[in-house]
Design a protein around this motif. Structure first.
Motif, PDB file in Angstrom:
ATOM      1  N   LYS A 103     -82.340  41.583  12.143  1.00  0.00           N
ATOM      2  CA  LYS A 103     -83.566  40.841  11.828  1.00  0.00           C
ATOM      3  C   LYS A 103     -84.786  41.756  11.864  1.00  0.00           C
ATOM      4  CE  LYS A 103     -86.605  37.345  13.858  1.00  0.00           C
ATOM      5  NZ  LYS A 103     -86.832  36.476  15.030  1.00  0.00           N
ATOM      6  N   ARG A 104     -84.892  42.573  12.920  1.00  0.00           N
ATOM      7  CA  ARG A 104     -86.068  43.427  13.094  1.00  0.00           C
ATOM      8  C   ARG A 104     -86.189  44.481  12.003  1.00  0.00           C
ATOM      9  NH1 ARG A 104     -84.504  43.248  18.454  1.00  0.00           N
ATOM     10  NH2 ARG A 104     -83.566  45.333  18.350  1.00  0.00           N
ATOM     11  N   ILE A 105     -85.064  45.062  11.601  1.00  0.00           N
ATOM     12  CA  ILE A 105     -85.127  46.189  10.670  1.00  0.00           C
ATOM     13  C   ILE A 105     -84.782  45.804   9.237  1.00  0.00           C
ATOM     14  CG2 ILE A 105     -84.645  47.845  12.510  1.00  0.00           C
ATOM     15  CD1 ILE A 105     -81.776  48.005  11.603  1.00  0.00           C
ATOM     16  N   GLY A 106     -84.448  44.524   8.998  1.00  0.00           N
ATOM     17  CA  GLY A 106     -84.140  44.069   7.647  1.00  0.00           C
ATOM     18  C   GLY A 106     -82.822  44.583   7.107  1.00  0.00           C
ATOM     19  N   ALA A 107     -81.850  44.780   8.001  1.00  0.00           N
ATOM     20  CA  ALA A 107     -80.542  45.298   7.580  1.00  0.00           C
ATOM     21  C   ALA A 107     -79.605  44.158   7.197  1.00  0.00           C
ATOM     22  CB  ALA A 107     -79.910  46.117   8.713  1.00  0.00           C
ATOM     23  N   ARG A 108     -78.709  44.432   6.272  1.00  0.00           N
ATOM     24  CA  ARG A 108     -77.644  43.483   5.961  1.00  0.00           C
ATOM     25  C   ARG A 108     -76.572  43.600   7.039  1.00  0.00           C
ATOM     26  NH1 ARG A 108     -75.181  43.087  -0.037  1.00  0.00           N
ATOM     27  NH2 ARG A 108     -77.322  42.350  -0.366  1.00  0.00           N
ATOM     28  N   PHE A 109     -76.026  42.459   7.461  1.00  0.00           N
ATOM     29  CA  PHE A 109     -75.149  42.395   8.635  1.00  0.00           C
ATOM     30  C   PHE A 109     -73.806  41.804   8.247  1.00  0.00           C
ATOM     31  CE2 PHE A 109     -73.407  39.913  12.145  1.00  0.00           C
ATOM     32  CZ  PHE A 109     -73.503  40.763  13.237  1.00  0.00           C
ATOM     33  N   LEU A 110     -72.722  42.541   8.501  1.00  0.00           N
ATOM     34  CA  LEU A 110     -71.378  41.999   8.278  1.00  0.00           C
ATOM     35  C   LEU A 110     -70.686  41.784   9.609  1.00  0.00           C
ATOM     36  CD1 LEU A 110     -68.721  42.893   5.639  1.00  0.00           C
ATOM     37  CD2 LEU A 110     -68.061  42.885   8.049  1.00  0.00           C
ATOM     38  N   LEU A 111     -70.243  40.561   9.848  1.00  0.00           N
ATOM     39  CA  LEU A 111     -69.498  40.216  11.056  1.00  0.00           C
ATOM     40  C   LEU A 111     -68.008  40.278  10.778  1.00  0.00           C
ATOM     41  CD1 LEU A 111     -69.245  39.032  13.961  1.00  0.00           C
ATOM     42  CD2 LEU A 111     -69.301  36.759  12.900  1.00  0.00           C
ATOM     43  N   ALA A 112     -67.301  41.077  11.563  1.00  0.00           N
ATOM     44  CA  ALA A 112     -65.842  41.084  11.511  1.00  0.00           C
ATOM     45  C   ALA A 112     -65.345  39.943  12.388  1.00  0.00           C
ATOM     46  CB  ALA A 112     -65.295  42.418  12.001  1.00  0.00           C
ATOM     47  N   SER A 113     -65.162  38.774  11.762  1.00  0.00           N
ATOM     48  CA  SER A 113     -64.586  37.641  12.473  1.00  0.00           C
ATOM     49  C   SER A 113     -63.065  37.735  12.353  1.00  0.00           C
ATOM     50  CB  SER A 113     -65.134  36.324  11.921  1.00  0.00           C
ATOM     51  OG  SER A 113     -64.699  35.233  12.720  1.00  0.00           O
ATOM     52  N   THR A 114     -62.380  36.658  12.591  1.00  0.00           N
ATOM     53  CA  THR A 114     -60.928  36.738  12.735  1.00  0.00           C
ATOM     54  C   THR A 114     -60.237  35.459  12.288  1.00  0.00           C
ATOM     55  OG1 THR A 114     -59.152  36.912  14.397  1.00  0.00           O
ATOM     56  CG2 THR A 114     -61.221  35.980  15.132  1.00  0.00           C
ATOM     57  N   SER A 115     -58.982  35.588  11.915  1.00  0.00           N
ATOM     58  CA  SER A 115     -58.162  34.412  11.615  1.00  0.00           C
ATOM     59  C   SER A 115     -57.935  33.565  12.855  1.00  0.00           C
ATOM     60  CB  SER A 115     -56.812  34.855  11.050  1.00  0.00           C
ATOM     61  OG  SER A 115     -56.121  35.676  11.981  1.00  0.00           O
ATOM     62  N   GLU A 116     -58.217  34.130  14.045  1.00  0.00           N
ATOM     63  CA  GLU A 116     -58.034  33.364  15.281  1.00  0.00           C
ATOM     64  C   GLU A 116     -58.988  32.170  15.360  1.00  0.00           C
ATOM     65  OE1 GLU A 116     -55.578  33.825  17.281  1.00  0.00           O
ATOM     66  OE2 GLU A 116     -54.892  35.758  16.505  1.00  0.00           O
ATOM     67  N   VAL A 117     -60.033  32.153  14.535  1.00  0.00           N
ATOM     68  CA  VAL A 117     -60.913  30.977  14.535  1.00  0.00           C
ATOM     69  C   VAL A 117     -60.164  29.736  14.050  1.00  0.00           C
ATOM     70  CG1 VAL A 117     -62.991  32.368  14.177  1.00  0.00           C
ATOM     71  CG2 VAL A 117     -61.840  31.356  12.198  1.00  0.00           C
ATOM     72  N   TYR A 118     -59.026  29.928  13.383  1.00  0.00           N
ATOM     73  CA  TYR A 118     -58.213  28.794  12.934  1.00  0.00           C
ATOM     74  C   TYR A 118     -57.254  28.309  14.025  1.00  0.00           C
ATOM     75  CZ  TYR A 118     -59.818  30.323   8.312  1.00  0.00           C
ATOM     76  OH  TYR A 118     -60.586  30.691   7.225  1.00  0.00           O
ATOM     77  N   GLY A 119     -57.112  29.086  15.109  1.00  0.00           N
ATOM     78  CA  GLY A 119     -56.225  28.698  16.200  1.00  0.00           C
ATOM     79  C   GLY A 119     -54.775  28.622  15.748  1.00  0.00           C
ATOM     80  N   ASP A 120     -54.066  27.613  16.264  1.00  0.00           N
ATOM     81  CA  ASP A 120     -52.698  27.336  15.833  1.00  0.00           C
ATOM     82  C   ASP A 120     -52.822  26.324  14.701  1.00  0.00           C
ATOM     83  OD1 ASP A 120     -50.015  27.024  15.536  1.00  0.00           O
ATOM     84  OD2 ASP A 120     -49.640  26.121  17.499  1.00  0.00           O
ATOM     85  N   PRO A 121     -52.881  26.779  13.442  1.00  0.00           N
ATOM     86  CA  PRO A 121     -53.352  25.929  12.343  1.00  0.00           C
ATOM     87  C   PRO A 121     -52.433  24.773  11.996  1.00  0.00           C
ATOM     88  CG  PRO A 121     -52.557  28.032  11.516  1.00  0.00           C
ATOM     89  CD  PRO A 121     -52.547  28.140  13.003  1.00  0.00           C
ATOM     90  N   GLU A 122     -53.050  23.659  11.651  1.00  0.00           N
ATOM     91  CA  GLU A 122     -52.327  22.479  11.172  1.00  0.00           C
ATOM     92  C   GLU A 122     -52.391  22.386   9.651  1.00  0.00           C
ATOM     93  OE1 GLU A 122     -54.588  19.695  13.456  1.00  0.00           O
ATOM     94  OE2 GLU A 122     -53.088  19.615  15.056  1.00  0.00           O
ATOM     95  N   VAL A 123     -53.098  23.329   9.025  1.00  0.00           N
ATOM     96  CA  VAL A 123     -53.196  23.438   7.568  1.00  0.00           C
ATOM     97  C   VAL A 123     -52.645  24.796   7.176  1.00  0.00           C
ATOM     98  CG1 VAL A 123     -54.792  23.591   5.623  1.00  0.00           C
ATOM     99  CG2 VAL A 123     -55.212  21.925   7.435  1.00  0.00           C
ATOM    100  N   HIS A 124     -51.804  24.830   6.134  1.00  0.00           N
ATOM    101  CA  HIS A 124     -51.140  26.084   5.774  1.00  0.00           C
ATOM    102  C   HIS A 124     -51.017  26.208   4.266  1.00  0.00           C
ATOM    103  CE1 HIS A 124     -48.671  29.557   6.845  1.00  0.00           C
ATOM    104  NE2 HIS A 124     -47.909  29.228   5.822  1.00  0.00           N
ATOM    105  N   PRO A 125     -51.399  27.365   3.673  1.00  0.00           N
ATOM    106  CA  PRO A 125     -52.124  28.475   4.286  1.00  0.00           C
ATOM    107  C   PRO A 125     -53.544  28.065   4.653  1.00  0.00           C
ATOM    108  CG  PRO A 125     -52.033  28.766   1.925  1.00  0.00           C
ATOM    109  CD  PRO A 125     -51.184  27.573   2.228  1.00  0.00           C
ATOM    110  N   GLN A 126     -54.272  28.924   5.350  1.00  0.00           N
ATOM    111  CA  GLN A 126     -55.579  28.552   5.875  1.00  0.00           C
ATOM    112  C   GLN A 126     -56.698  28.927   4.895  1.00  0.00           C
ATOM    113  OE1 GLN A 126     -53.450  30.680   8.348  1.00  0.00           O
ATOM    114  NE2 GLN A 126     -52.485  28.669   8.177  1.00  0.00           N
ATOM    115  N   PRO A 127     -57.387  27.913   4.345  1.00  0.00           N
ATOM    116  CA  PRO A 127     -58.578  28.180   3.539  1.00  0.00           C
ATOM    117  C   PRO A 127     -59.803  28.278   4.450  1.00  0.00           C
ATOM    118  CG  PRO A 127     -58.111  25.840   3.486  1.00  0.00           C
ATOM    119  CD  PRO A 127     -57.055  26.474   4.362  1.00  0.00           C
ATOM    120  N   GLU A 128     -60.882  28.829   3.936  1.00  0.00           N
ATOM    121  CA  GLU A 128     -62.095  28.994   4.732  1.00  0.00           C
ATOM    122  C   GLU A 128     -62.694  27.660   5.168  1.00  0.00           C
ATOM    123  OE1 GLU A 128     -61.701  32.703   2.234  1.00  0.00           O
ATOM    124  OE2 GLU A 128     -61.391  30.549   1.950  1.00  0.00           O
TER     125      GLU A 128
END
Length: 317
Positions: A103-128
């Motif tokens: 925010k302070r320097i006006g940089a573009r920010f990429l977050l390396a998130s994870t498939s673990e946000v889906y947990g033990d999925p009940e939908v397969h395959p996992q869409p966003e």
């Protein structure tokens, strides 16, 4: 450009640093070496466009860059469960500081998130669009929920402060420079096979994963960062294998006489995991290109070289 990579001495981070340096960028590699190692980035240490900063992102830092790839966080269950409070602090406080910096320097920010946000999925395959099935108080929650909060922070900084964000949901990734003791299934099997030990399969081995080679993943991260789509976008290989199939593949490639043994399944271990990469294909023009057999061959050779260099006399030639 001048680019900051947090966790840049780690497995994925160091491969990303290689690509950025080879493209002629000025790269700042930030790492506290909890799971990263200097050997991953040693070839750049004296390069005029490379700077190594030993720093823990749970403390603030001030630098001037154009882009931030935020990868810093232990990603294997053994390492993130070793100190779960530290893990969630890294995901929450560390991400907060990095977003504040962007925010302070006006940089573009990429977050390396994870498939673990889906947990033990009940939908397969996992869409966003799938919101997940995550245990908030289980042994994996420091990582799973930490990354979910990190995504929330990223989108709130985007909506409230106009920070340019990109969110990648990374599925199982493997390749050279994986840690020998990270507890991930590919490294476990390869190290066990090279040492002539039985391959340990948890449960019946019927749980599935998808395996993306690290060079493919890095290409996806770079495309996402330099694209106009915020995400989240799944990055992973849609080819699905059972854990037993993976064990048998490693067994055949290293030593067909290696025994496979079965142990109890860990708590909250997802039963199925496979990305829907429709968005990555259509928005980024990205999909994996390295087949599992080819990627495993390179990975096994890397582990064999490292174990031999470390003087492990049990390594299978």
């Amino acid at each position: 450009m001048r680019i900051l990579v947090t966790g840049g001495a780690g497995f994925i981070g160091s491969h990303l640093v290689d690509r950025l340096m080879e493209a002629g960028h000025e790269v700042l590699c930030l790492d506290n070496f909890y799971t990263g190692t200097k050997r991953n980035i040693v070839k750049w240490l004296n390069h005029p466009y490379f700077e190594l900063i030993r720093h823990d992102i749970t403390e603030p830092i001030r630098v001037e860059v154009d882009q931030i790839y935020h990868l810093a966080c232990p990603a294997s269950p053994i390492h993130y469960q070793y100190n779960p409070v530290k893990t969630i602090k890294t995901n929450v406080i560390g991400t907060l500081y990095m977003l504040g910096l962007a925010k302070r320097i006006g940089a573009r920010f990429l977050l390396a998130s994870t498939s673990e946000v889906y947990g033990d999925p009940e939908v397969h395959p996992q869409p966003e669009e799938y919101r997940g099935n995550v245990n908030p108080i289980g042994p994996r929650s420091c990582y799973d929920e930490g990354k979910r909060v990190a995504e929330t922070l990223a989108f709130d900084y985007h909506l409230q402060n106009g920070v340019e964000i990109r969110v990648a949901r990374i599925f199982n990734t493997y390749g050279s420079r994986m840690l020998e003791n990270d507890g991930r299934v590919v490294s476990n099997f390869v190290v066990q096979a090279l040492k002539g030990e039985p391959l340990t399969v948890y449960g019946k081995g019927s749980q599935t994963r998808s395996f993306c080679y690290v060079s493919d993943l890095v290409e996806g991260l770079i495309r996402l960062m330099n694209n106009e789509h915020t995400g989240p976008i799944n990055l992973g290989n849609p080819d699905e294998y059972t854990i037993l199939q993976l064990a048998q593949a490693v067994q055949q490639m290293v030593n067909p006489d290696t025994e496979i043994i079965f142990k109890d399944l860990p708590k909250d271990d997802p039963q199925r995991r496979r990305p829907d990469i429709t968005k990555a294909k259509t928005l980024l023009g990205w999909q994996p290109t390295i087949p599992l057999q080819e990627g495993l061959k390179t990975t096994i050779a890397d582990f064999r070289d490292r174990l031999t260099a470390e003087g492990d006399s049990l390594v299978s030639r």
